[in-house]
Write a protein that holds these residues in place. Structure first.
Motif, PDB file in Angstrom:
ATOM      1  N   LEU A   1       0.829  -1.200   0.000  1.00 60.86           N
ATOM      2  CA  LEU A   1       0.000   0.000   0.000  1.00 60.86           C
ATOM      3  C   LEU A   1       0.872   1.262   0.000  1.00 60.86           C
ATOM      4  O   LEU A   1       0.592   2.222  -0.725  1.00 60.86           O
ATOM      5  CB  LEU A   1      -0.925   0.001   1.212  1.00 60.86           C
ATOM      6  CG  LEU A   1      -1.936   1.152   1.290  1.00 60.86           C
ATOM      7  CD1 LEU A   1      -2.814   1.198   0.048  1.00 60.86           C
ATOM      8  CD2 LEU A   1      -2.795   1.030   2.551  1.00 60.86           C
ATOM      9  N   ALA A   2       1.944   1.254   0.783  1.00 59.34           N
ATOM     10  CA  ALA A   2       2.856   2.398   0.812  1.00 59.34           C
ATOM     11  C   ALA A   2       3.492   2.613  -0.555  1.00 59.34           C
ATOM     12  O   ALA A   2       3.685   3.752  -0.996  1.00 59.34           O
ATOM     13  CB  ALA A   2       3.929   2.181   1.868  1.00 59.34           C
ATOM     14  N   ASN A   3       3.795   1.531  -1.245  1.00 59.29           N
ATOM     15  CA  ASN A   3       4.399   1.622  -2.566  1.00 59.29           C
ATOM     16  C   ASN A   3       3.443   2.264  -3.575  1.00 59.29           C
ATOM     17  O   ASN A   3       3.858   2.977  -4.489  1.00 59.29           O
ATOM     18  CB  ASN A   3       4.806   0.232  -3.053  1.00 59.29           C
ATOM     19  CG  ASN A   3       5.640   0.295  -4.321  1.00 59.29           C
ATOM     20  OD1 ASN A   3       6.651   0.975  -4.372  1.00 59.29           O
ATOM     21  ND2 ASN A   3       5.206  -0.425  -5.348  1.00 59.29           N
TER      22      ASN A   3
ATOM     23  N   PHE B   1       8.242   6.464   5.221  1.00 61.31           N
ATOM     24  CA  PHE B   1       7.349   7.192   6.124  1.00 61.31           C
ATOM     25  C   PHE B   1       5.981   6.506   6.174  1.00 61.31           C
ATOM     26  O   PHE B   1       5.422   6.261   7.252  1.00 61.31           O
ATOM     27  CB  PHE B   1       7.209   8.636   5.663  1.00 61.31           C
ATOM     28  CG  PHE B   1       6.156   9.420   6.384  1.00 61.31           C
ATOM     29  CD1 PHE B   1       6.434  10.040   7.584  1.00 61.31           C
ATOM     30  CD2 PHE B   1       4.878   9.543   5.850  1.00 61.31           C
ATOM     31  CE1 PHE B   1       5.456  10.765   8.265  1.00 61.31           C
ATOM     32  CE2 PHE B   1       3.890  10.259   6.513  1.00 61.31           C
ATOM     33  CZ  PHE B   1       4.181  10.877   7.721  1.00 61.31           C
ATOM     34  N   LEU B   2       5.423   6.194   5.006  1.00 62.57           N
ATOM     35  CA  LEU B   2       4.113   5.544   4.953  1.00 62.57           C
ATOM     36  C   LEU B   2       4.160   4.126   5.518  1.00 62.57           C
ATOM     37  O   LEU B   2       3.244   3.707   6.225  1.00 62.57           O
ATOM     38  CB  LEU B   2       3.606   5.517   3.513  1.00 62.57           C
ATOM     39  CG  LEU B   2       3.094   6.839   2.938  1.00 62.57           C
ATOM     40  CD1 LEU B   2       2.753   6.677   1.470  1.00 62.57           C
ATOM     41  CD2 LEU B   2       1.876   7.328   3.705  1.00 62.57           C
TER      42      LEU B   2
ATOM     43  N   LEU C   1       1.284  13.403   0.668  1.00 61.25           N
ATOM     44  CA  LEU C   1       1.409  12.715   1.961  1.00 61.25           C
ATOM     45  C   LEU C   1       0.536  13.331   3.056  1.00 61.25           C
ATOM     46  O   LEU C   1      -0.112  12.589   3.803  1.00 61.25           O
ATOM     47  CB  LEU C   1       2.877  12.682   2.401  1.00 61.25           C
ATOM     48  CG  LEU C   1       3.827  11.811   1.571  1.00 61.25           C
ATOM     49  CD1 LEU C   1       5.205  11.780   2.228  1.00 61.25           C
ATOM     50  CD2 LEU C   1       3.288  10.401   1.428  1.00 61.25           C
ATOM     51  N   PRO C   2       0.497  14.660   3.214  1.00 58.64           N
ATOM     52  CA  PRO C   2      -0.389  15.208   4.240  1.00 58.64           C
ATOM     53  C   PRO C   2      -1.840  14.782   4.055  1.00 58.64           C
ATOM     54  O   PRO C   2      -2.558  14.568   5.034  1.00 58.64           O
ATOM     55  CB  PRO C   2      -0.220  16.729   4.060  1.00 58.64           C
ATOM     56  CG  PRO C   2       1.148  16.889   3.506  1.00 58.64           C
ATOM     57  CD  PRO C   2       1.323  15.711   2.578  1.00 58.64           C
ATOM     58  N   GLU C   3      -2.264  14.625   2.804  1.00 67.01           N
ATOM     59  CA  GLU C   3      -3.642  14.200   2.547  1.00 67.01           C
ATOM     60  C   GLU C   3      -3.850  12.759   3.007  1.00 67.01           C
ATOM     61  O   GLU C   3      -4.886  12.420   3.592  1.00 67.01           O
ATOM     62  CB  GLU C   3      -3.953  14.332   1.062  1.00 67.01           C
ATOM     63  CG  GLU C   3      -5.410  14.106   0.711  1.00 67.01           C
ATOM     64  CD  GLU C   3      -6.318  15.204   1.226  1.00 67.01           C
ATOM     65  OE1 GLU C   3      -7.517  14.930   1.375  1.00 67.01           O
ATOM     66  OE2 GLU C   3      -5.836  16.323   1.500  1.00 67.01           O
ATOM     67  N   ILE C   4      -2.867  11.898   2.763  1.00 66.71           N
ATOM     68  CA  ILE C   4      -2.988  10.500   3.186  1.00 66.71           C
ATOM     69  C   ILE C   4      -3.018  10.394   4.702  1.00 66.71           C
ATOM     70  O   ILE C   4      -3.802   9.629   5.283  1.00 66.71           O
ATOM     71  CB  ILE C   4      -1.830   9.660   2.611  1.00 66.71           C
ATOM     72  CG1 ILE C   4      -1.932   9.637   1.081  1.00 66.71           C
ATOM     73  CG2 ILE C   4      -1.859   8.241   3.156  1.00 66.71           C
ATOM     74  CD1 ILE C   4      -0.731   9.027   0.401  1.00 66.71           C
TER      75      ILE C   4
ATOM     76  N   SER D   1       5.002  14.771   7.629  1.00 64.83           N
ATOM     77  CA  SER D   1       4.650  14.393   6.257  1.00 64.83           C
ATOM     78  C   SER D   1       4.984  15.478   5.243  1.00 64.83           C
ATOM     79  O   SER D   1       5.079  15.208   4.047  1.00 64.83           O
ATOM     80  CB  SER D   1       3.154  14.059   6.170  1.00 64.83           C
ATOM     81  OG  SER D   1       2.359  15.222   6.351  1.00 64.83           O
ATOM     82  N   ARG D   2       5.161  16.706   5.694  1.00 61.10           N
ATOM     83  CA  ARG D   2       5.456  17.803   4.776  1.00 61.10           C
ATOM     84  C   ARG D   2       6.918  17.829   4.355  1.00 61.10           C
ATOM     85  O   ARG D   2       7.272  18.439   3.351  1.00 61.10           O
ATOM     86  CB  ARG D   2       5.061  19.139   5.414  1.00 61.10           C
ATOM     87  CG  ARG D   2       3.586  19.170   5.788  1.00 61.10           C
ATOM     88  CD  ARG D   2       3.146  20.499   6.361  1.00 61.10           C
ATOM     89  NE  ARG D   2       1.753  20.428   6.786  1.00 61.10           N
ATOM     90  CZ  ARG D   2       0.701  20.503   5.978  1.00 61.10           C
ATOM     91  NH1 ARG D   2       0.892  20.674   4.685  1.00 61.10           N
ATOM     92  NH2 ARG D   2      -0.528  20.423   6.453  1.00 61.10           N
TER      93      ARG D   2
END
Length: 352
Positions: free
Chosen positions: A256-258, A333-334, A265-268, A324-325
């Motif tokens: 899923l991270a891939n 990170f994910l 990223l901030p949205e996720i 995440s920014r």
């Protein structure tokens, strides 16, 4: 035709009628996705217009309005992070300086800044302290105001403490608590309203948004954010994400991270924050705010989850949102965030 949203009519009459005449600095605050920036731009445009309508809305026909719409009005200045320039709807008087900076960044491979810098605030000096076009009002729009770093905020404060004549500062913020208290105290603060559910739904239907109620719930009652959920890619990506994390015992966080690491990223992180909020809310009150269609899955997860571990993870997501920014490695990170989620929801999966 009015240039503000239906739920902003009353506050428009208030601000455009008397408030704006009594201050040198406005702070427009409120939830993200309710139309604060559009309101601010419409306000600036109307103040610069030479033939405003009976509702004090810009005419859209005079030379001033045409300059504004082209992003070339000599008495309007938009100050925003470099990373937001392309999506801001026009860069106003700072466009040439920003274009040069973007070109320099492209050559060096440097990513556009997410912050408003002291250099940007200093660049205001010529605009602020020299006469405007035909000695008219000059408007400076700062968005989002919380993006100012410490040095930039202090530099702006000096201008607010000794405001030049015939200049109006309009600051737009999603998080007013992040601004310096001294900046807040020198502004007339206006909280823009959140539309009621019926008003928001009717507006979304007029915009052609399918599943308006679902999109509005996912957006936390913010209609402009709800519009984003109407895009096929966004809706399907979000739906796939929720489908997977609703089955923490079986989904593959690495895979899923891939798939997600190239997205915003901030949205996720926000997706996961909202999901965990609903888990905690259902546990404590039996109510679901965002994912009203996933009650069955939420009920099952809450029945077996450790509320203390879940609450701790939910709080840690605030730190994740900040990180995440500027992640060193988006994929890692994910992976770490999703693995932590699984350890909370299904601890036996990774038990020794």
């Amino acid at each position: 035709m009015a240039e503000f949203y239906p739920w902003q009519y009353t506050v428009w009459q208030q601000v455009r009628g008397t408030v704006v005449l009594k201050t040198h600095a406005l702070l427009l605050k409120g939830r993200k996705g309710i139309g604060k920036l559009d309101f601010a731009r419409s306000l600036a445009k109307s103040l610069l217009c030479k033939q405003i309508t009976a509702e004090r809305v810009a005419c859209g026909m005079c030379a001033s309005c045409k300059w504004f719409e082209q992003g070339a009005h000599p008495n309007f200045y938009l100050m925003t992070p470099e990373a937001l320039i392309e999506s801001s709807g026009g860069a106003g008087s700072e466009s040439s300086a920003t274009d040069k900076q973007d070109a320099d960044n492209t050559k060096s491979g440097k990513k556009p800044s997410q912050h408003i810098t002291i250099e940007q605030v200093r660049a205001l000096n010529d605009f602020v302290y020299f006469s405007g076009h035909q000695d008219g009002l000059k408007v400076i729009l700062i968005h989002p105001a919380e993006a100012m770093n410490g040095a930039a905020a202090n530099a702006l404060l000096k201008k607010l403490e000794e405001p030049p004549s015939n200049v109006l500062f309009i600051l737009v913020t999603h998080r007013s608590q992040d601004l310096l208290p001294t900046i807040r105290s020198r502004c007339q603060q206006i909280t823009l309203p959140i539309p009621d559910a019926a008003t928001a739904r009717n507006w979304l239907v007029q915009q052609g948004v399918e599943h308006a109620d679902t999109c509005l719930a996912l957006a936390g009652a913010s209609p402009l954010q709800a519009v984003a959920f109407n895009h096929d890619d966004y809706f399907s990506q979000h739906a796939d994400f929720i489908r997977k994390i609703s089955l923490p015992a079986s989904f593959d966080p690495i895979s899923l991270a891939n798939r997600l690491h190239k997205l915003d990223l901030p949205e996720i992180v926000s997706w996961l924050q909202k999901w965990c909020y609903d888990l905690m809310s259902f546990y404590t009150t039996g109510k679901i705010r965002y994912h009203v269609q996933q009650e069955t899955a939420i009920r099952k997860l809450v029945a077996t989850a450790d509320p203390k571990l879940l609450a701790s993870f939910w709080r840690n997501l605030i730190t994740n949102q900040q990180l995440s920014r500027h992640p060193l490695n988006a994929k890692l990170f994910l992976e770490e965030m999703l693995l932590s989620y699984i350890r909370v929801m299904v601890p036996e999966r990774y038990a020794d």
